[in-house]
Scaffold this motif. Structure first.
Motif, PDB file in Angstrom:
ATOM      1  N   TRP A 143       5.405  11.546 -40.663  1.00 51.18           N
ATOM      2  CA  TRP A 143       4.420  10.662 -40.026  1.00 51.18           C
ATOM      3  C   TRP A 143       4.497   9.264 -40.625  1.00 51.18           C
ATOM      4  O   TRP A 143       4.553   8.258 -39.896  1.00 51.18           O
ATOM      5  CB  TRP A 143       3.038  11.273 -40.216  1.00 51.18           C
ATOM      6  N   GLU A 144       4.518   9.172 -41.944  1.00 54.95           N
ATOM      7  CA  GLU A 144       4.606   7.878 -42.625  1.00 54.95           C
ATOM      8  C   GLU A 144       5.883   7.147 -42.236  1.00 54.95           C
ATOM      9  O   GLU A 144       5.865   5.930 -41.950  1.00 54.95           O
ATOM     10  CB  GLU A 144       4.564   8.096 -44.140  1.00 54.95           C
ATOM     11  N   VAL A 160       5.785   5.762 -38.563  1.00 52.65           N
ATOM     12  CA  VAL A 160       4.931   4.576 -38.442  1.00 52.65           C
ATOM     13  C   VAL A 160       5.619   3.346 -39.019  1.00 52.65           C
ATOM     14  O   VAL A 160       5.610   2.261 -38.417  1.00 52.65           O
ATOM     15  CB  VAL A 160       3.581   4.825 -39.143  1.00 52.65           C
ATOM     16  N   ARG A 161       6.227   3.499 -40.189  1.00 53.77           N
ATOM     17  CA  ARG A 161       6.855   2.345 -40.846  1.00 53.77           C
ATOM     18  C   ARG A 161       8.128   1.906 -40.133  1.00 53.77           C
ATOM     19  O   ARG A 161       8.361   0.699 -39.933  1.00 53.77           O
ATOM     20  CB  ARG A 161       7.158   2.674 -42.304  1.00 53.77           C
ATOM     21  N   ASN A 219       8.991   2.287 -37.018  1.00 50.63           N
ATOM     22  CA  ASN A 219       8.724   1.744 -35.679  1.00 50.63           C
ATOM     23  C   ASN A 219       7.689   0.629 -35.690  1.00 50.63           C
ATOM     24  O   ASN A 219       7.332   0.126 -34.621  1.00 50.63           O
ATOM     25  CB  ASN A 219       8.260   2.865 -34.745  1.00 50.63           C
ATOM     26  N   ASP A 220       7.231   0.271 -36.882  1.00 52.88           N
ATOM     27  CA  ASP A 220       6.249  -0.812 -37.046  1.00 52.88           C
ATOM     28  C   ASP A 220       5.046  -0.628 -36.118  1.00 52.88           C
ATOM     29  O   ASP A 220       4.634  -1.551 -35.407  1.00 52.88           O
ATOM     30  CB  ASP A 220       6.931  -2.174 -36.778  1.00 52.88           C
ATOM     31  N   ILE A 221       4.511   0.597 -36.125  1.00 55.70           N
ATOM     32  CA  ILE A 221       3.354   0.913 -35.291  1.00 55.70           C
ATOM     33  C   ILE A 221       2.109   0.302 -35.920  1.00 55.70           C
ATOM     34  O   ILE A 221       1.857   0.472 -37.114  1.00 55.70           O
ATOM     35  CB  ILE A 221       3.184   2.433 -35.142  1.00 55.70           C
ATOM     36  N   GLN A 222       1.330  -0.406 -35.124  1.00 54.08           N
ATOM     37  CA  GLN A 222       0.165  -1.101 -35.639  1.00 54.08           C
ATOM     38  C   GLN A 222      -0.963  -0.116 -35.967  1.00 54.08           C
ATOM     39  O   GLN A 222      -1.105   0.918 -35.315  1.00 54.08           O
ATOM     40  CB  GLN A 222      -0.338  -2.125 -34.616  1.00 54.08           C
ATOM     41  N   PRO A 223      -1.791  -0.447 -36.975  1.00 58.19           N
ATOM     42  CA  PRO A 223      -2.870   0.475 -37.392  1.00 58.19           C
ATOM     43  C   PRO A 223      -3.864   0.791 -36.293  1.00 58.19           C
ATOM     44  O   PRO A 223      -4.462   1.881 -36.303  1.00 58.19           O
ATOM     45  CB  PRO A 223      -3.546  -0.275 -38.542  1.00 58.19           C
ATOM     46  N   LEU A 269      -1.828   3.753 -34.440  1.00 60.77           N
ATOM     47  CA  LEU A 269      -1.645   4.945 -35.269  1.00 60.77           C
ATOM     48  C   LEU A 269      -1.493   4.504 -36.723  1.00 60.77           C
ATOM     49  O   LEU A 269      -0.443   4.006 -37.110  1.00 60.77           O
ATOM     50  CB  LEU A 269      -0.410   5.743 -34.830  1.00 60.77           C
ATOM     51  N   ALA A 319      -0.852   4.758 -40.724  1.00 71.64           N
ATOM     52  CA  ALA A 319      -0.032   5.596 -41.586  1.00 71.64           C
ATOM     53  C   ALA A 319      -0.917   6.418 -42.524  1.00 71.64           C
ATOM     54  O   ALA A 319      -2.047   6.020 -42.831  1.00 71.64           O
ATOM     55  CB  ALA A 319       0.925   4.724 -42.398  1.00 71.64           C
TER      56      ALA A 319
END
Length: 268
Positions: free
Chosen positions: A30-31, A34-35, A37-41, A44, A46
């Protein structure tokens, strides 16, 4: 240490370690997703950000956690007292069971999400949440205890009757010990359901602006688009549910481990 005990210890260690390793692997994946794909908080967060949010917002979240835990266990204690007492009455007088068991079934099959808003009309938020949690926890304890009280060995029941034992002696010396495994099974189910009932009612109360528990914090954070806090509150709810299940599983092992097959099998 003998070879069978060494094997049992190794098996127990693997049973504990394997789920933990799989869980940590899922968190790491999961971490990484997120990192990478630079998914915004706000879409989703981290796991590391969720952990930081729990630490940062702990003064707020801990108060809500205490409210939820207090209501959950208060409802569970009421469900234990009411469920066991009613189950004993059912086992002693069948006309009582035929008269009142349908009402318990009706409460169980009616969705709690439909009951919660109605209770908020007649009760304050805290009592409405307590009643909702009680309703969903009550039936598993009642039904399991009723089955357990009726599961006493028929030969032993006839032996007690042969010696003209009173109903009270049959109940205390035969039926209640026979019902203990069933009661503890209902307790493990009821503990989780009490938490679910409290959360559902808190969401309804939060929608009315009256909540203070963790579910209210989730709804509040959703209105403010504070997604990390939503996940932080959800993690605390999950941890609470796991702790409740592990507590009652340990209690079942402690009370049944030396004599009942349902727990003795776990040791071999």
């Amino acid at each position: 240490m003998s070879e069978p005990r060494r094997r049992a210890a190794t098996r127990s260690l693997m049973d504990i370690a394997l789920p933990i390793l799989v869980f940590l692997g899922a968190i790491g994946l999961w971490e990484a997703v997120v990192r990478l794909n630079d998914i915004q908080p706000y879409l989703l967060p981290a796991p590391s950000l969720i952990a930081q949010t729990i630490v940062k917002d702990w003064p707020l979240l801990s108060g809500s956690l205490w409210v939820t835990v207090k209501i959950t266990f208060s409802a569970l204690l009421l469900a234990i007292a009411g469920g066991v007492l009613l189950a004993v009455l059912f086992s002693q007088w069948k006309w009582v069971e035929r008269s009142f068991f349908p009402f318990a079934v009706i409460l169980q099959v009616t969705p709690i999400v439909a009951i919660a808003p109605l209770l908020l009309v007649y009760l304050d938020a805290q009592n409405a949440v307590l009643v909702c949690a009680f309703i969903v926890a009550f039936f598993p304890i009642l039904s399991n205890t009723v089955i357990g009280l009726a599961s006493a060995d028929r030969s032993l029941v006839e032996l007690f009757q042969l010696y003209r034992a009173s109903r009270w002696r049959q109940l205390t010396l035969l039926r209640l010990p026979s019902a203990l495994p069933y009661f503890l099974g209902g307790l493990k189910i009821g503990g989780g359901l009490a938490l679910i009932g409290a959360i559902v009612a808190e969401i309804a109360a939060g929608s009315a602006g009256q909540g203070t528990g963790l579910a209210f914090r989730i709804a509040e954070a959703g209105y403010r688009l504070n997604i990390p806090r939503m996940f932080a509150a959800l993690v605390l709810i999950s941890v609470t549910g796991i702790a409740i299940f592990l507590f009652f599983s340990g209690l079942s092992q402690l009370l049944l481990g030396r004599w009942h097959d349902s727990e003795r099998d776990h040791e071999t």
